[in-house]
Enzyme design. Structure first.
Site, PDB file in Angstrom:
ATOM      1  N   ALA A  66       0.545  -1.198  -0.094  1.00 58.40           N
ATOM      2  CA  ALA A  66      -0.355   0.032  -0.092  1.00 58.40           C
ATOM      3  C   ALA A  66       0.694   1.264   0.043  1.00 58.40           C
ATOM      4  O   ALA A  66       2.268   1.482   0.291  1.00 58.40           O
ATOM      5  CB  ALA A  66      -1.192  -0.251   1.372  1.00 58.40           C
ATOM      6  N   GLY A 109       0.728  -4.911   0.675  1.00 54.54           N
ATOM      7  CA  GLY A 109      -1.068  -5.279   0.063  1.00 54.54           C
ATOM      8  C   GLY A 109      -0.584  -5.866  -1.219  1.00 54.54           C
ATOM      9  O   GLY A 109      -0.871  -5.762  -2.107  1.00 54.54           O
ATOM     10  N   GLU A 112      -0.525  -9.385  -0.577  1.00 54.38           N
ATOM     11  CA  GLU A 112      -2.018 -10.084  -0.522  1.00 54.38           C
ATOM     12  C   GLU A 112      -2.628  -9.745  -1.752  1.00 54.38           C
ATOM     13  O   GLU A 112      -3.442 -10.431  -1.945  1.00 54.38           O
ATOM     14  CB  GLU A 112      -2.866  -8.133   1.206  1.00 54.38           C
ATOM     15  CG  GLU A 112      -1.879  -8.819   2.060  1.00 54.38           C
ATOM     16  CD  GLU A 112      -2.222  -8.310   2.742  1.00 54.38           C
ATOM     17  OE1 GLU A 112      -1.447  -6.843   2.879  1.00 54.38           O
ATOM     18  OE2 GLU A 112      -2.418  -7.898   4.169  1.00 54.38           O
ATOM     19  N   GLU A 132       4.868  -5.155   7.528  1.00 54.70           N
ATOM     20  CA  GLU A 132       3.801  -4.388   7.842  1.00 54.70           C
ATOM     21  C   GLU A 132       4.862  -4.143   9.209  1.00 54.70           C
ATOM     22  O   GLU A 132       4.651  -2.634   9.948  1.00 54.70           O
ATOM     23  CB  GLU A 132       2.748  -4.711   7.790  1.00 54.70           C
ATOM     24  CG  GLU A 132       1.980  -4.405   6.451  1.00 54.70           C
ATOM     25  CD  GLU A 132       2.212  -5.480   5.930  1.00 54.70           C
ATOM     26  OE1 GLU A 132       2.624  -6.169   5.672  1.00 54.70           O
ATOM     27  OE2 GLU A 132       0.961  -5.414   4.589  1.00 54.70           O
TER      28      GLU A 132
HETATM   29  N1  CO8 Z   1       4.455   3.771  -0.808  1.00 56.38           N
HETATM   30  C1  CO8 Z   1       5.460   4.359  -1.256  1.00 56.38           C
HETATM   31  N2  CO8 Z   1       6.224   4.325  -1.649  1.00 56.38           N
HETATM   32  C2  CO8 Z   1       6.864   3.197  -1.878  1.00 56.38           C
HETATM   33  C3  CO8 Z   1       6.524   2.750  -1.967  1.00 56.38           C
HETATM   34  C4  CO8 Z   1       5.425   2.556  -0.808  1.00 56.38           C
HETATM   35  N3  CO8 Z   1       4.366   0.877  -0.862  1.00 56.38           N
HETATM   36  N4  CO8 Z   1       7.215   1.208  -1.847  1.00 56.38           N
HETATM   37  C5  CO8 Z   1       8.473   1.904  -2.562  1.00 56.38           C
HETATM   38  N5  CO8 Z   1       8.118   2.827  -2.857  1.00 56.38           N
HETATM   39  C6  CO8 Z   1       8.745   4.051  -3.214  1.00 56.38           C
HETATM   40  C7  CO8 Z   1      10.036   4.491  -2.151  1.00 56.38           C
HETATM   41  O1  CO8 Z   1       9.525   5.503  -1.690  1.00 56.38           O
HETATM   42  C8  CO8 Z   1      10.964   5.582  -3.610  1.00 56.38           C
HETATM   43  O2  CO8 Z   1      10.558   6.913  -4.434  1.00 56.38           O
HETATM   44  P1  CO8 Z   1      11.276   7.748  -4.051  1.00 56.38           P
HETATM   45  O3  CO8 Z   1      12.588   7.285  -5.222  1.00 56.38           O
HETATM   46  O4  CO8 Z   1      10.495   9.050  -4.499  1.00 56.38           O
HETATM   47  O5  CO8 Z   1      12.012   7.932  -2.999  1.00 56.38           O
HETATM   48  C9  CO8 Z   1      10.744   4.859  -4.615  1.00 56.38           C
HETATM   49  O6  CO8 Z   1       9.645   3.974  -4.719  1.00 56.38           O
HETATM   50  C10 CO8 Z   1      11.693   3.682  -4.739  1.00 56.38           C
HETATM   51  O7  CO8 Z   1      11.891   2.791  -3.869  1.00 56.38           O
HETATM   52  P2  CO8 Z   1      13.572   2.363  -2.906  1.00 56.38           P
HETATM   53  O8  CO8 Z   1      14.471   3.807  -3.289  1.00 56.38           O
HETATM   54  O9  CO8 Z   1      12.902   2.385  -1.422  1.00 56.38           O
HETATM   55  O10 CO8 Z   1      13.756   1.411  -3.395  1.00 56.38           O
HETATM   56  P3  CO8 Z   1      14.569   0.080  -3.339  1.00 56.38           P
HETATM   57  O11 CO8 Z   1      15.520  -0.508  -4.020  1.00 56.38           O
HETATM   58  O12 CO8 Z   1      15.525   0.620  -2.241  1.00 56.38           O
HETATM   59  O13 CO8 Z   1      13.494  -0.496  -1.914  1.00 56.38           O
HETATM   60  C11 CO8 Z   1      11.888  -1.878  -1.591  1.00 56.38           C
HETATM   61  C12 CO8 Z   1      13.121  -1.432  -2.234  1.00 56.38           C
HETATM   62  C13 CO8 Z   1      12.198  -3.179  -0.442  1.00 56.38           C
HETATM   63  C14 CO8 Z   1      10.708  -2.934  -1.949  1.00 56.38           C
HETATM   64  C15 CO8 Z   1      11.394  -0.767  -0.321  1.00 56.38           C
HETATM   65  O14 CO8 Z   1      10.889   0.307  -1.312  1.00 56.38           O
HETATM   66  C16 CO8 Z   1      10.697  -0.969   0.691  1.00 56.38           C
HETATM   67  O15 CO8 Z   1      10.662  -1.272   1.648  1.00 56.38           O
HETATM   68  N6  CO8 Z   1       9.421  -0.088   0.398  1.00 56.38           N
HETATM   69  C17 CO8 Z   1       7.675  -0.641   1.664  1.00 56.38           C
HETATM   70  C18 CO8 Z   1       7.333  -1.457   1.155  1.00 56.38           C
HETATM   71  C19 CO8 Z   1       6.799  -2.130   2.554  1.00 56.38           C
HETATM   72  O16 CO8 Z   1       6.624  -1.478   3.700  1.00 56.38           O
HETATM   73  N7  CO8 Z   1       5.818  -2.723   2.277  1.00 56.38           N
HETATM   74  C20 CO8 Z   1       4.439  -2.968   2.653  1.00 56.38           C
HETATM   75  C21 CO8 Z   1       3.723  -1.147   3.329  1.00 56.38           C
HETATM   76  S1  CO8 Z   1       2.270  -1.120   3.903  1.00 56.38           S
HETATM   77  C22 CO8 Z   1       1.083  -2.316   2.965  1.00 56.38           C
HETATM   78  O17 CO8 Z   1       1.352  -2.522   2.168  1.00 56.38           O
HETATM   79  C23 CO8 Z   1       0.266  -2.557   4.131  1.00 56.38           C
HETATM   80  C24 CO8 Z   1      -1.606  -2.527   3.256  1.00 56.38           C
HETATM   81  C25 CO8 Z   1      -2.672  -2.799   3.843  1.00 56.38           C
HETATM   82  C26 CO8 Z   1      -3.824  -1.505   3.769  1.00 56.38           C
HETATM   83  C27 CO8 Z   1      -4.943  -1.056   4.863  1.00 56.38           C
HETATM   84  C28 CO8 Z   1      -5.248  -0.365   4.068  1.00 56.38           C
HETATM   85  C29 CO8 Z   1      -6.218   0.249   5.183  1.00 56.38           C
END
Ligand code: CO8
Length: 258
Positions: A66, A109, A112, A132
């Site tokens: 998400a 997500g 999921e 998460e």
């Molecule tokens: N949300 C927003 N932006 C994201 C996300 C995300 N989940 N993942 C990556 N991005 C963005 C980064 O911020 C970055 O943007 P910018 O260049 O502007 O800084 C761009 O994508 C590239 O990402 P990275 O530079 O971080 O790339 P890396 O190769 O270094 O890392 C990873 C890749 C490991 C995938 C890393 O991006 C990461 O850890 N991402 C987050 C993963 C995460 O925690 N996902 C879980 C999110 S919570 C969720 O999904 C809950 C779902 C249920 C919601 C229910 C609501 C009611």
């Protein structure tokens, strides 16, 4: 044709493909992306010319979860209002088989969403995870329920409590993915599986899907009752006669209802 901003839709024969397309955020599931995905998928579900739907992302990411930056603004009452979680209802009730073609990250997500699909085909580069816990929350699109059903309690607890990622090989061994293929062959492999499914008789595909869905939430006795009724019902279709006659006549079945 509807104009989408966060997904790309295309059709090839009886197969529809929805490609998540927010490369700048590794296909993070924004409200817009989710709304477009559900709208496009349910429209394909209602289209009699479509027999299977492939959902895919980019080589680098299926979806990284998400949208964390958007969630940062939300409060308890916003989440409780349920907009985000209830949008998936239509998607989960579709009777057109969905195939997730996963390359790169399928996190939170994203993992999921893959688990909401009926089949998961993973590139050897795929990485699954429910990170998460690292954000001070837990999975919110079904991960705490679907992951243990897919891989068992102990593997699921390991994933959800530590937030670690699981590679394609471990995911296949654990039962989270249907097949693993070389990354370069992912799209083609998903298209082929989708074409095979789309060539079958639709009433039997729908009966298979609805009984499989029931297997996730009913008792064995109830599920067996449902199966018996659905199995018997298929004997009222022309395609059952055609399928069995074709076998007896040593030829390919020519199903009427695809
Ligand atoms: N949300 C927003 N932006 C994201 C996300 C995300 N989940 N993942 C990556 N991005 C963005 C980064 O911020 C970055 O943007 P910018 O260049 O502007 O800084 C761009 O994508 C590239 O990402 P990275 O530079 O971080 O790339 P890396 O190769 O270094 O890392 C990873 C890749 C490991 C995938 C890393 O991006 C990461 O850890 N991402 C987050 C993963 C995460 O925690 N996902 C879980 C999110 S919570 C969720 O999904 C809950 C779902 C249920 C919601 C229910 C609501 C009611």
């Amino acid at each position: 044709q509807t104009q989408y901003t966060a997904i790309i839709t295309e059709t090839q024969g009886r197969v529809a493909t929805i490609t998540l397309n927010r490369p700048e955020a590794l296909n993070a599931l924004s409200n817009t992306l989710i709304a477009e995905l559900v709208e496009a998928a349910t429209a394909f579900d209602a289209d009699p010319n479509i027999g299977a739907i492939v959902i895919t992302g980019s080589e680098r990411a299926f979806a990284a979860g998400a949208d964390i930056k958007a969630m940062l603004e939300l409060e308890y009452s916003d989440i409780l209002a349920g907009g985000l979680t209830s949008t998936w209802n239509g998607f989960e009730q579709m009777l057109t088989p969905t195939i997730a073609a996963v390359s790169g990250f399928a996190l939170g997500g994203g993992c999921e969403l893959a688990m909401m699909c009926d089949i998961i085909i993973a590139a050897d580069s795929a990485k699954f995870g429910q990170p998460e816990i690292n954000l001070g929350v837990i999975p919110g699109f079904g991960g705490t329920q679907r992951l243990p059903r897919a891989i068992g309690k102990y593997k699921a607890a390991d994933m959800i409590l530590t937030g670690r990622m699981m590679g394609a090989e471990e995911a296949e061994r654990s039962g989270l993915v249907s097949r693993v293929v070389p990354a370069a062959e992912l799209r083609e492999a998903a298209q082929q599986v989708a074409e095979v499914i789309a060539s079958k008789s639709r009433p039997s595909v729908q009966a298979a899907l609805s009984t499989l869905q029931a297997a996730e939430e009913t008792s064995l006795a109830e599920g067996l009752r449902l199966e018996r009724t659905a199995f018997a019902a298929l004997f009222a279709t022309e395609d059952q006669t055609e399928g069995m006659r074709a076998f007896a006549e040593k030829r390919e079945a020519n199903f009427k209802h695809r």
